[in-house]
Design a protein around this motif. Structure first.
Motif, PDB file in Angstrom:
ATOM      1  N   LEU A 175      41.581  53.034  40.402  1.00  0.00           N
ATOM      2  CA  LEU A 175      42.594  51.844  39.862  1.00  0.00           C
ATOM      3  C   LEU A 175      42.600  50.771  40.224  1.00  0.00           C
ATOM      4  O   LEU A 175      43.415  49.720  39.989  1.00  0.00           O
ATOM      5  CB  LEU A 175      44.037  52.572  39.949  1.00  0.00           C
ATOM      6  CG  LEU A 175      44.348  53.811  39.076  1.00  0.00           C
ATOM      7  CD1 LEU A 175      45.416  54.759  39.602  1.00  0.00           C
ATOM      8  CD2 LEU A 175      43.970  53.640  37.423  1.00  0.00           C
ATOM      9  N   VAL A 176      41.654  50.090  40.988  1.00  0.00           N
ATOM     10  CA  VAL A 176      41.593  48.807  41.525  1.00  0.00           C
ATOM     11  C   VAL A 176      41.405  47.823  40.554  1.00  0.00           C
ATOM     12  O   VAL A 176      42.406  46.781  40.435  1.00  0.00           O
ATOM     13  CB  VAL A 176      40.305  48.521  42.522  1.00  0.00           C
ATOM     14  CG1 VAL A 176      40.109  47.139  42.598  1.00  0.00           C
ATOM     15  CG2 VAL A 176      40.646  49.293  43.848  1.00  0.00           C
ATOM     16  N   ALA A 177      40.353  47.763  39.514  1.00  0.00           N
ATOM     17  CA  ALA A 177      40.376  46.989  38.421  1.00  0.00           C
ATOM     18  C   ALA A 177      41.568  47.047  37.367  1.00  0.00           C
ATOM     19  O   ALA A 177      42.154  45.978  37.249  1.00  0.00           O
ATOM     20  CB  ALA A 177      39.255  47.135  37.516  1.00  0.00           C
ATOM     21  N   PRO A 178      42.040  47.938  37.088  1.00  0.00           N
ATOM     22  CA  PRO A 178      43.518  47.942  36.068  1.00  0.00           C
ATOM     23  C   PRO A 178      44.362  47.418  36.902  1.00  0.00           C
ATOM     24  O   PRO A 178      45.386  46.757  36.224  1.00  0.00           O
ATOM     25  CB  PRO A 178      43.709  49.577  35.967  1.00  0.00           C
ATOM     26  CG  PRO A 178      42.351  50.254  36.169  1.00  0.00           C
ATOM     27  CD  PRO A 178      41.852  49.722  37.121  1.00  0.00           C
ATOM     28  N   ALA A 179      44.814  47.712  38.354  1.00  0.00           N
ATOM     29  CA  ALA A 179      45.700  47.251  39.258  1.00  0.00           C
ATOM     30  C   ALA A 179      45.643  45.418  39.233  1.00  0.00           C
ATOM     31  O   ALA A 179      46.656  44.769  39.017  1.00  0.00           O
ATOM     32  CB  ALA A 179      45.590  47.785  40.432  1.00  0.00           C
ATOM     33  N   CYS A 180      44.436  45.011  39.178  1.00  0.00           N
ATOM     34  CA  CYS A 180      44.287  43.541  39.359  1.00  0.00           C
ATOM     35  C   CYS A 180      44.504  42.954  38.070  1.00  0.00           C
ATOM     36  O   CYS A 180      45.564  41.989  37.851  1.00  0.00           O
ATOM     37  CB  CYS A 180      42.806  43.212  39.395  1.00  0.00           C
ATOM     38  SG  CYS A 180      41.921  43.548  40.880  1.00  0.00           S
ATOM     39  N   LEU A 181      44.272  43.439  36.909  1.00  0.00           N
ATOM     40  CA  LEU A 181      44.479  42.893  35.627  1.00  0.00           C
ATOM     41  C   LEU A 181      46.064  43.028  35.290  1.00  0.00           C
ATOM     42  O   LEU A 181      46.969  42.061  34.781  1.00  0.00           O
ATOM     43  CB  LEU A 181      43.662  43.788  34.503  1.00  0.00           C
ATOM     44  CG  LEU A 181      42.595  43.576  34.384  1.00  0.00           C
ATOM     45  CD1 LEU A 181      41.578  44.626  33.627  1.00  0.00           C
ATOM     46  CD2 LEU A 181      42.334  42.336  33.616  1.00  0.00           C
ATOM     47  N   ILE A 182      46.804  44.167  35.699  1.00  0.00           N
ATOM     48  CA  ILE A 182      48.185  44.319  35.395  1.00  0.00           C
ATOM     49  C   ILE A 182      49.077  43.502  36.369  1.00  0.00           C
ATOM     50  O   ILE A 182      49.801  42.616  35.759  1.00  0.00           O
ATOM     51  CB  ILE A 182      48.569  45.562  35.595  1.00  0.00           C
ATOM     52  CG1 ILE A 182      48.105  46.804  34.648  1.00  0.00           C
ATOM     53  CG2 ILE A 182      50.400  46.002  35.603  1.00  0.00           C
ATOM     54  CD1 ILE A 182      48.218  48.076  34.767  1.00  0.00           C
ATOM     55  N   PHE A 183      48.708  43.220  37.575  1.00  0.00           N
ATOM     56  CA  PHE A 183      49.551  42.394  38.461  1.00  0.00           C
ATOM     57  C   PHE A 183      49.171  41.059  38.002  1.00  0.00           C
ATOM     58  O   PHE A 183      50.200  40.303  37.997  1.00  0.00           O
ATOM     59  CB  PHE A 183      49.106  42.786  39.832  1.00  0.00           C
ATOM     60  CG  PHE A 183      49.957  43.785  40.360  1.00  0.00           C
ATOM     61  CD1 PHE A 183      51.300  43.662  40.718  1.00  0.00           C
ATOM     62  CD2 PHE A 183      49.340  45.157  40.556  1.00  0.00           C
ATOM     63  CE1 PHE A 183      52.175  44.595  41.285  1.00  0.00           C
ATOM     64  CE2 PHE A 183      50.085  46.423  41.133  1.00  0.00           C
ATOM     65  CZ  PHE A 183      51.501  46.116  41.411  1.00  0.00           C
ATOM     66  N   TYR A 184      47.893  40.766  37.667  1.00  0.00           N
ATOM     67  CA  TYR A 184      47.768  39.343  37.343  1.00  0.00           C
ATOM     68  C   TYR A 184      48.414  38.912  36.003  1.00  0.00           C
ATOM     69  O   TYR A 184      48.978  37.953  36.056  1.00  0.00           O
ATOM     70  CB  TYR A 184      46.174  38.854  37.315  1.00  0.00           C
ATOM     71  CG  TYR A 184      45.732  37.771  36.586  1.00  0.00           C
ATOM     72  CD1 TYR A 184      46.189  36.727  37.504  1.00  0.00           C
ATOM     73  CD2 TYR A 184      45.173  37.263  35.509  1.00  0.00           C
ATOM     74  CE1 TYR A 184      45.719  35.538  37.121  1.00  0.00           C
ATOM     75  CE2 TYR A 184      44.776  36.165  35.061  1.00  0.00           C
ATOM     76  CZ  TYR A 184      45.157  34.983  36.030  1.00  0.00           C
ATOM     77  OH  TYR A 184      44.762  34.116  35.735  1.00  0.00           O
ATOM     78  N   GLY A 185      48.449  39.711  34.990  1.00  0.00           N
ATOM     79  CA  GLY A 185      49.351  39.536  33.823  1.00  0.00           C
ATOM     80  C   GLY A 185      50.642  39.294  34.157  1.00  0.00           C
ATOM     81  O   GLY A 185      51.252  38.605  33.421  1.00  0.00           O
ATOM     82  N   LEU A 186      51.472  40.393  34.977  1.00  0.00           N
ATOM     83  CA  LEU A 186      52.640  40.256  35.421  1.00  0.00           C
ATOM     84  C   LEU A 186      52.950  38.864  35.888  1.00  0.00           C
ATOM     85  O   LEU A 186      54.070  38.164  35.614  1.00  0.00           O
ATOM     86  CB  LEU A 186      53.299  41.172  36.418  1.00  0.00           C
ATOM     87  CG  LEU A 186      53.231  42.524  35.725  1.00  0.00           C
ATOM     88  CD1 LEU A 186      53.608  43.669  36.709  1.00  0.00           C
ATOM     89  CD2 LEU A 186      54.252  42.675  34.658  1.00  0.00           C
ATOM     90  N   ALA A 187      52.169  38.192  36.757  1.00  0.00           N
ATOM     91  CA  ALA A 187      52.231  36.980  37.459  1.00  0.00           C
ATOM     92  C   ALA A 187      52.419  35.825  36.374  1.00  0.00           C
ATOM     93  O   ALA A 187      52.955  35.044  36.451  1.00  0.00           O
ATOM     94  CB  ALA A 187      51.212  36.709  38.700  1.00  0.00           C
ATOM     95  N   LEU A 188      51.208  36.213  35.323  1.00  0.00           N
ATOM     96  CA  LEU A 188      51.226  34.929  34.394  1.00  0.00           C
ATOM     97  C   LEU A 188      52.512  34.896  33.494  1.00  0.00           C
ATOM     98  O   LEU A 188      52.996  33.792  33.327  1.00  0.00           O
ATOM     99  CB  LEU A 188      50.056  35.200  33.418  1.00  0.00           C
ATOM    100  CG  LEU A 188      48.800  35.045  34.069  1.00  0.00           C
ATOM    101  CD1 LEU A 188      47.625  35.266  33.124  1.00  0.00           C
ATOM    102  CD2 LEU A 188      48.398  33.738  34.631  1.00  0.00           C
TER     103      LEU A 188
END
Lengths: 209, 97
Positions: A136-149
């Motif tokens: 789940l490393v890549a999904p977590a990167c995308l999700i947290f980055y999206g939340l930050a944006l």
């Protein structure tokens, strides 16, 4: 005051209110470049894991091999640092051209808003890597980055919110489809950055930069 | 019509300061100076004027050894600014007719 003067006065006040609260020096060009770095990084990562000797889709290596893991972490770190460096450099350049500093209440607000989800997500990803749960490393990167944006979008161009939501959607899809992480990661950090960077460049920078 | 204009906003810089404080919870002196492109003395005198009519509130805080002065709009100031903009808009509508 005549009609035109009044209207331009009102407009300049509205513009000032917007400019004071939003960081408008965010560089679209740096988004395009960050997307390119991400795609190159993804290609290098693909080569490390899947190798070039076998047909597409067949692995030469697994992420669980320590040497491969170290290389992947190095590639990811270089992409991250290059992207952040480029964003700061080009945004500072754009701010100078607009006669503004890069350090103002709007940029401080942006950093604060973006920082919390980004640091939380970054630590979470490091914990997952340390514990050997890579799925789940890549999904977590995308999700947290999206939340930050999404969190940061109120301090800059509204387009950033759309980009954030798309990153979250890609992250959730990636979580549902294990094994396709690199494709979703490349779509999110590569293709979407280039697309949104280009849109923002055309909308706000052509003629200024 | 012009007598409805707020005397405090006769000056452009004062109206600009108020606009910035409407859009932001607070804003500090140096950031205001940079944004509006005015001198220290000029900005300080206009801030004083707005403070005198109680349209803005002043917060002094220490960052290390330096003082960091920030400003925020008071309720009175927010109402006055909204009314001033309304007056401007009405004026535009009248002129259109």
């Amino acid at each position: 005051m005549n009609h035109e003067q009044l209207q331009s006065e009102l407009l300049s006040i509205r513009h000032l209110m917007e400019r004071s609260a939003k960081f408008i020096s965010l560089s679209g060009l740096s988004g395009i470049l960050a997307g390119c770095y991400a795609l190159v990084g993804a290609a290098l990562g693909y080569r490390e894991v899947y190798g070039l000797s076998s047909k597409v889709g067949y692995r030469d290596h697994y992420v669980t091999e320590e040497a491969v893991l170290v290389k992947l972490v190095i590639i990811a770190s270089v992409v991250l640092l290059l992207s952040i460096g480029t964003a700061i450099w080009l945004s500072a350049r754009k701010a100078r051209k607009q006669g503004q500093g890069i350090w103002n209440p709007a940029s401080r607000g942006l950093l604060n808003a973006v920082g919390v989800p980004l640091v939380a997500g970054g630590l979470f990803v490091l914990v997952m890597i340390a514990r050997g749960t890579y799925g789940l490393v890549a999904p977590a990167c995308l999700i947290f980055y999206g939340l930050a944006l999404v969190a940061g979008s109120q301090y800059t161009y509204r387009d950033v919110k759309g980009l954030g939501i798309l990153q979250i959607v890609l992250g959730l899809l990636a979580a549902c489809l294990p094994g396709y992480s690199l494709i979703f990661w490349s779509l999110g950090f590569g293709v979407l950055h280039i697309l949104y960077g280009f849109i923002m460049y055309v909308k706000y920078e052509r003629g200024v930069a | 019509m012009l007598e409805h204009f707020d005397k405090a906003f006769e000056n452009r810089v004062r109206l600009q300061i108020m606009a910035v404080l409407m859009a932001n919870e607070r804003y500090d002196f140096n950031a205001l100076k940079e944004l509006l492109g005015v001198t220290d003395g000029n900005l300080a005198s206009h801030l004083k004027a707005l403070e005198k009519v109680a349209y803005i509130e002043v917060n002094k805080a220490f960052v290390g050894r330096k003082t960091n002065t920030s400003y925020c709009a008071s309720e009175k100031g927010k109402k006055a600014f909204a009314k001033h903009l309304e007056t401007l808009e009405n004026l535009i509508k009248q002129q259109k007719q």
